[in-house]
Design a protein around this motif. Structure first.
Motif, PDB file in Angstrom:
ATOM      1  N   ALA A  20       0.827  -1.203   0.000  1.00  0.00           N
ATOM      2  CA  ALA A  20       0.000   0.000   0.000  1.00  0.00           C
ATOM      3  C   ALA A  20       0.864   1.257   0.000  1.00  0.00           C
ATOM      4  O   ALA A  20       0.538   2.241  -0.673  1.00  0.00           O
ATOM      5  CB  ALA A  20      -0.939  -0.007   1.202  1.00  0.00           C
ATOM      6  N   THR A  87      -5.642  -2.626  -3.731  1.00  0.00           N
ATOM      7  CA  THR A  87      -4.324  -3.251  -3.840  1.00  0.00           C
ATOM      8  C   THR A  87      -4.437  -4.707  -3.424  1.00  0.00           C
ATOM      9  O   THR A  87      -5.058  -5.021  -2.407  1.00  0.00           O
ATOM     10  CB  THR A  87      -3.308  -2.528  -2.936  1.00  0.00           C
ATOM     11  OG1 THR A  87      -3.247  -1.152  -3.319  1.00  0.00           O
ATOM     12  CG2 THR A  87      -1.931  -3.143  -3.047  1.00  0.00           C
ATOM     13  N   CYS A  92      -2.315  -3.341  -8.374  1.00  0.00           N
ATOM     14  CA  CYS A  92      -3.369  -2.477  -7.867  1.00  0.00           C
ATOM     15  C   CYS A  92      -4.226  -1.989  -9.024  1.00  0.00           C
ATOM     16  O   CYS A  92      -3.819  -2.040 -10.187  1.00  0.00           O
ATOM     17  CB  CYS A  92      -2.817  -1.309  -7.067  1.00  0.00           C
ATOM     18  SG  CYS A  92      -2.040  -0.031  -8.053  1.00  0.00           S
TER      19      CYS A  92
END
Length: 160
Positions: A20, A87, A92
């Motif tokens: 992330a 994600t 993603c």
């Protein structure tokens, strides 16, 4: 995780938080993209990365940088606003608004294209695939003065 780079990059065993963070850094790059920062694209993209959108299908950071450099020469004040992201592992999916003004049109109205990007990262955290999805007919051609009327007419005829 690879600590030799100045950014957080996911590896094959990266945690969801590390992935992330890497995605967030790429998002920040695109949301703050300028004609000058296009030259930094290789920091985020692998040397053999592929970029595909409705108008381009190129491989390599030089070719991808050229696509974004052309964007700045063809449009006034182009910018991306990422509106959502998902994600999973080393990939993603981003949703975004692309905001700009047409050059050489006296309209002066802000334009917005809605789209999405699928990004796949290498184990070293670089983008190896960037695929943009957006409807060129609806989001672009319909907005052009001469072509727009024809595209809207065709769309109307096809929907009956």
């Amino acid at each position: 995780m690879n600590t030799n780079q100045s950014s957080v990059v996911p590896d094959a065993q990266a945690t969801p938080a590390e992935c992330a963070t890497a995605v967030a850094q790429v998002v920040q790059f695109f949301e703050t993209l300028t004609p000058e920062s296009v030259a930094q694209l290789a920091r985020w993209y692998g040397p053999d990365a592929r970029f595909k959108d409705p108008f381009n299908d190129v491989v390599g950071t030089v070719a991808i940088s050229a696509v974004f450099a052309h964007m700045f020469s063809a449009l006034d004040q182009p910018r991306f606003v990422v509106t959502g992201q998902v994600t999973q592992g080393l990939q993603c999916f981003l949703t975004w608004e692309f905001r700009f003004y047409f050059k050489n049109f006296k309209q002066g109205q802000p334009q917005v294209i809605l789209g999405a990007s699928h990004l796949v990262f290498s184990a070293q955290g670089q983008v190896v695939l960037h695929r943009d999805y957006w409807d060129a007919a609806e989001e672009l051609y319909e907005k052009l003065p001469l072509v727009g009327g024809l595209v809207r007419w065709l769309k109307q005829r096809a929907s009956r």
